[in-house]
Design a protein around this motif. Structure first.
Motif, mmCIF file in Angstrom:
data_model
loop_
_atom_site.group_PDB
_atom_site.id
_atom_site.type_symbol
_atom_site.label_atom_id
_atom_site.label_comp_id
_atom_site.label_asym_id
_atom_site.label_seq_id
_atom_site.Cartn_x
_atom_site.Cartn_y
_atom_site.Cartn_z
ATOM 1 N N ASP A 52 71.745 47.155 57.931
ATOM 2 C CA ASP A 52 73.104 47.688 58.190
ATOM 3 C C ASP A 52 74.147 46.517 58.353
ATOM 4 O OD1 ASP A 52 72.705 50.546 58.544
ATOM 5 O OD2 ASP A 52 71.389 50.151 60.018
ATOM 6 N N GLN A 53 73.657 45.404 58.457
ATOM 7 C CA GLN A 53 74.295 43.964 58.620
ATOM 8 C C GLN A 53 75.018 43.810 57.151
ATOM 9 O OE1 GLN A 53 71.627 41.283 60.086
ATOM 10 N NE2 GLN A 53 72.332 41.590 62.084
ATOM 11 N N MET A 54 74.260 44.293 56.035
ATOM 12 C CA MET A 54 74.789 44.031 54.601
ATOM 13 C C MET A 54 76.289 44.156 54.520
ATOM 14 S SD MET A 54 71.951 42.978 52.974
ATOM 15 C CE MET A 54 72.987 43.028 51.496
ATOM 16 N N ARG A 55 76.749 45.433 54.974
ATOM 17 C CA ARG A 55 78.247 45.812 54.426
ATOM 18 C C ARG A 55 79.264 44.935 55.119
ATOM 19 N NH1 ARG A 55 76.347 49.789 57.531
ATOM 20 N NH2 ARG A 55 77.323 50.531 59.233
ATOM 21 N N LYS A 56 78.711 44.176 56.252
ATOM 22 C CA LYS A 56 79.842 43.286 56.751
ATOM 23 C C LYS A 56 79.590 41.688 56.587
ATOM 24 C CE LYS A 56 79.880 46.728 60.655
ATOM 25 N NZ LYS A 56 79.826 47.149 61.878
ATOM 26 N N LEU A 57 78.821 41.383 55.487
ATOM 27 C CA LEU A 57 78.686 40.258 54.938
ATOM 28 C C LEU A 57 80.073 39.894 54.169
ATOM 29 C CD1 LEU A 57 75.392 39.827 52.735
ATOM 30 C CD2 LEU A 57 76.196 38.518 54.837
ATOM 31 N N ASP A 58 80.202 38.533 54.205
ATOM 32 C CA ASP A 58 81.483 38.256 53.507
ATOM 33 C C ASP A 58 81.319 38.367 52.222
ATOM 34 O OD1 ASP A 58 82.085 35.765 51.598
ATOM 35 O OD2 ASP A 58 83.672 35.693 52.972
ATOM 36 N N PRO A 59 82.406 39.310 51.437
ATOM 37 C CA PRO A 59 82.268 39.657 50.018
ATOM 38 C C PRO A 59 82.000 38.948 49.171
ATOM 39 C CG PRO A 59 84.525 40.298 51.019
ATOM 40 C CD PRO A 59 83.589 39.482 52.009
ATOM 41 N N LYS A 60 82.053 37.703 49.100
ATOM 42 C CA LYS A 60 81.340 36.579 48.142
ATOM 43 C C LYS A 60 79.949 36.731 48.313
ATOM 44 C CE LYS A 60 85.288 33.486 47.907
ATOM 45 N NZ LYS A 60 85.813 32.123 47.924
ATOM 46 N N LYS A 61 79.411 36.570 49.330
ATOM 47 C CA LYS A 61 77.896 36.913 49.616
ATOM 48 C C LYS A 61 77.283 38.122 49.354
ATOM 49 C CE LYS A 61 77.411 33.330 53.166
ATOM 50 N NZ LYS A 61 77.010 33.132 54.699
ATOM 51 N N GLN A 62 78.079 39.123 49.431
ATOM 52 C CA GLN A 62 77.769 40.505 48.970
ATOM 53 C C GLN A 62 77.758 40.476 47.451
ATOM 54 O OE1 GLN A 62 80.028 43.539 50.622
ATOM 55 N NE2 GLN A 62 79.334 43.355 52.678
ATOM 56 N N LYS A 63 78.599 40.081 46.648
ATOM 57 C CA LYS A 63 78.733 39.949 45.256
ATOM 58 C C LYS A 63 77.712 38.983 44.702
ATOM 59 C CE LYS A 63 83.813 40.319 44.991
ATOM 60 N NZ LYS A 63 85.091 39.631 44.914
ATOM 61 N N GLU A 64 77.107 38.096 45.442
ATOM 62 C CA GLU A 64 76.069 37.315 45.061
ATOM 63 C C GLU A 64 74.735 38.171 45.054
ATOM 64 O OE1 GLU A 64 73.628 32.957 45.736
ATOM 65 O OE2 GLU A 64 75.719 33.143 46.579
ATOM 66 N N VAL A 65 74.682 38.601 46.316
ATOM 67 C CA VAL A 65 73.420 39.407 46.379
ATOM 68 C C VAL A 65 73.132 40.654 45.461
ATOM 69 C CG1 VAL A 65 72.450 41.120 48.325
ATOM 70 C CG2 VAL A 65 73.084 38.768 48.773
ATOM 71 N N GLN A 66 74.576 41.389 45.100
ATOM 72 C CA GLN A 66 74.381 42.200 44.139
ATOM 73 C C GLN A 66 74.043 42.005 42.864
ATOM 74 O OE1 GLN A 66 78.708 43.405 44.326
ATOM 75 N NE2 GLN A 66 78.108 45.659 45.296
ATOM 76 N N LYS A 67 74.551 40.731 42.467
ATOM 77 C CA LYS A 67 74.099 40.317 41.138
ATOM 78 C C LYS A 67 72.698 39.974 40.863
ATOM 79 C CE LYS A 67 75.397 36.859 37.718
ATOM 80 N NZ LYS A 67 76.058 35.642 37.417
ATOM 81 N N ILE A 68 72.138 39.439 41.792
ATOM 82 C CA ILE A 68 70.766 39.133 41.658
ATOM 83 C C ILE A 68 69.695 40.258 41.777
ATOM 84 C CG2 ILE A 68 68.936 37.882 42.998
ATOM 85 C CD1 ILE A 68 70.947 36.029 43.778
ATOM 86 N N ALA A 69 70.103 41.074 42.703
ATOM 87 C CA ALA A 69 69.442 42.383 42.744
ATOM 88 C C ALA A 69 69.388 43.314 41.522
ATOM 89 C CB ALA A 69 69.828 43.407 44.152
ATOM 90 N N GLY A 70 70.776 43.289 40.926
ATOM 91 C CA GLY A 70 70.757 44.049 39.724
ATOM 92 C C GLY A 70 70.004 43.337 38.505
ATOM 93 N N GLU A 71 69.943 42.000 38.678
ATOM 94 C CA GLU A 71 69.042 41.427 37.615
ATOM 95 C C GLU A 71 67.413 41.695 37.669
ATOM 96 O OE1 GLU A 71 70.409 37.267 38.235
ATOM 97 O OE2 GLU A 71 72.048 37.533 36.685
ATOM 98 N N LYS A 72 67.272 41.528 39.128
ATOM 99 C CA LYS A 72 65.908 41.984 39.148
ATOM 100 C C LYS A 72 65.410 43.701 38.808
ATOM 101 C CE LYS A 72 64.939 38.894 42.826
ATOM 102 N NZ LYS A 72 64.146 38.525 44.026
ATOM 103 N N ILE A 73 66.406 44.465 39.027
ATOM 104 C CA ILE A 73 65.978 45.751 38.697
ATOM 105 C C ILE A 73 66.157 45.981 37.078
ATOM 106 C CG2 ILE A 73 67.131 48.064 38.785
ATOM 107 C CD1 ILE A 73 68.024 47.478 41.685
#
Length: 188
Positions: A52-73
């Motif tokens: 639940d802390q994810m959506r409150k991360l700084d947007p730049k960090k959220q973008k980095e996390v999204q990208k890496i997760a997308g690559e793994k999937i």
């Protein structure tokens, strides 16, 4: 291999619909929760302790996390059919963040994007039932209607960019069987 993206507002029941549908099909799909993959990445970096802390991360960090997760999937989808359980939009204090931005869309390249919906009142009631398990932001019916509209818009924007289809599935209270059947038709 097939890659299906399953989206919907928190509490709409998309995971439940997916579980029910996959029980009824012989086609093998691995369900991957995008939030779990993102959490794994963010925890590895020491940025969050819980989902639940994810959506409150700084947007730049959220973008980095999204990208890496997308690559793994994406790497996983090379070997088997995948159903990605995710959100097409994430409501943050700064506004709506795309759950499937271009860099994630390009990595996943889904065949179909499914948007699961229910009435705002039903979603509010479902969120209240799982209040002990999750920490969710309170939203009014009007805010949930807007959120669901943003989900539709985001799904269609993704489809325009990669040529996937978009399917809207209603999941009203008492309608799980019908929602699962609608999903099954897409998976065949």
């Amino acid at each position: 291999m097939t890659l299906v993206v399953l989206t919907g507002s928190p509490g709409v029941g998309k995971s439940t619909v997916a579980e029910k549908a996959l029980q009824k099909t012989d086609k093998e799909f691995k369900t991957v929760n995008y939030g779990d993959k993102m959490l794994e990445v963010a925890k590895d970096r020491g940025w969050v302790e819980n989902r639940d802390q994810m959506r409150k991360l700084d947007p730049k960090k959220q973008k980095e996390v999204q990208k890496i997760a997308g690559e793994k999937i994406s790497q996983m989808s090379e070997k088997q059919s995948i159903m990605v359980d995710t959100h097409s939009t994430i409501k943050t204090p700064q506004g709506y963040l795309p759950g499937i931005p271009e860099w994630v869309l390009n990595a996943l390249d889904p065949d179909t994007i499914i948007v699961v919906e229910a009435s705002p009142k039903e979603i509010i009631a479902r969120r209240e039932k799982d209040a002990g398990e999750r920490i969710r932001d309170k939203e009014t019916s009007k805010q949930l209607s807007e959120h669901q509209e943003m989900n539709r818009v985001a799904a269609m924007a993704c489809a325009i960019l990669n040529g996937s289809t978009v399917k809207i599935i209603e999941n009203p209270d008492g309608g799980l069987e019908e929602a699962a059947e609608s999903l099954l038709k897409v998976l065949k």
